[in-house]
Scaffold this motif. Structure first.
Motif: not given
Length: 283
Positions: A32-41, A65-78
């Motif tokens: 999950s963390k690896d996929l989160t890193w890929e999403g960030n990239k 993995n709380a980072a995945a929904p948090y980062n996806l939330g930032n993507a939606y916010y932006n």
């Protein structure tokens, strides 16, 4: 002895299963963390759709993995998709296991509420963020701003309510004034109808008086001929210019008789003269 061994084997099996389950969870978390890193990239390369897919896969892989929904939330916010952003920040806050992660999630939920102009909810979100990290000055500043906007919003609502109340009063007064005018018009109409009725009564009275007058005049006129006849009987009869006296009438009758006599004599004479003479035969 055999029973104890059985319990022992069961316990060893459970421990082994638990270890395997923990290993599986850890493995899923790593993936999950690896996929989160890929999403960030992908997001850093402005590949929003690819980043969204990687974040969703990461969330599906592990609920830790709380980072995945948090980062996806930032993507939606932006991307100004605030409703989707709020849902993901809320999910991150529920999954967070430490105060720092909770602080970040509630801070961003407060930002979404500010965008929606839901200032009361923003105040509550920033307060919850400060409970998890009281040292964050940015959160404290946002809280102060949210309170100020809430106060202004309440003042604006109060002013609008006052205006509404004033308008309602004005409308009520106008309705009352209109109702009073209607009542005055009704009273005037009643008065006019009353005057009209009085005039009608006066006209009826006049008609009755006229009828009585006409009746009196008629009676007087009926009486007058009788009085005239009486006057004619009382006064000597006057002879009209073309009326003959009795003597003149007698003279005329005598003259007419004489004329008739003369005419009759002439007629008789003519009859004699015209008669045939009978010849007698002289034998």
């Amino acid at each position: 002895m055999n029973l104890k061994l059985t319990y022992l084997f069961i316990l060893i099996g459970c421990l082994a299963f638990a270890q395997d389950d923990e290993k599986a969870k850890q493995k899923a978390l790593v993936q999950s963390k690896d996929l989160t890193w890929e999403g960030n990239k992908q997001l850093s390369e402005d590949k929003f759709v690819d980043a969204e897919m990687d974040y969703r896969r990461a969330i599906a892989k592990s609920s830790e993995n709380a980072a995945a929904p948090y980062n996806l939330g930032n993507a939606y916010y932006n991307n100004k998709t605030y409703s989707e952003a709020f849902g993901r920040f809320k999910e991150a806050g529920e999954l967070a296991t430490d105060k720092e992660e909770k602080h970040d999630a509630y801070h961003n939920m407060g930002n979404v509420f500010m965008k929606r102009k839901e200032y009361q909810k923003a105040v509550e979100a920033y307060k919850e963020a400060l409970r998890n990290d009281p040292t964050d000055e940015e959160t404290r500043y946002n809280l102060a701003l949210a309170k100020e906007m809430l106060e202004k919003d309440q003042q604006k609502n109060d002013q609008n309510q006052d205006k509404k109340d004033d308008q309602d009063k004005k409308d009520k007064n106008e309705d009352k004034k209109e109702g009073d005018n209607k009542d005055e018009n009704k009273e005037q109409d009643k008065k006019d109808e009353g005057d009209k009725g009085d005039k009608g009564d006066e006209n009826e009275e006049k008609k009755d008086e006229n009828k009585e007058g006409e009746g009196d005049e008629k009676k007087e006129q009926e009486k007058k001929p009788e009085q005239g006849d009486q006057q004619e009987q009382d006064q000597p009869q006057q002879r009209r210019p073309d009326q003959l006296s009795k003597q003149q009438v007698q003279n005329l009758l005598d003259a007419m008789q004489n004329e008739e006599k003369k005419v009759q004599e002439k007629i008789d004479a003519q009859k004699v003269k015209g008669a045939k003479v009978k010849n007698e035969k002289d034998w």
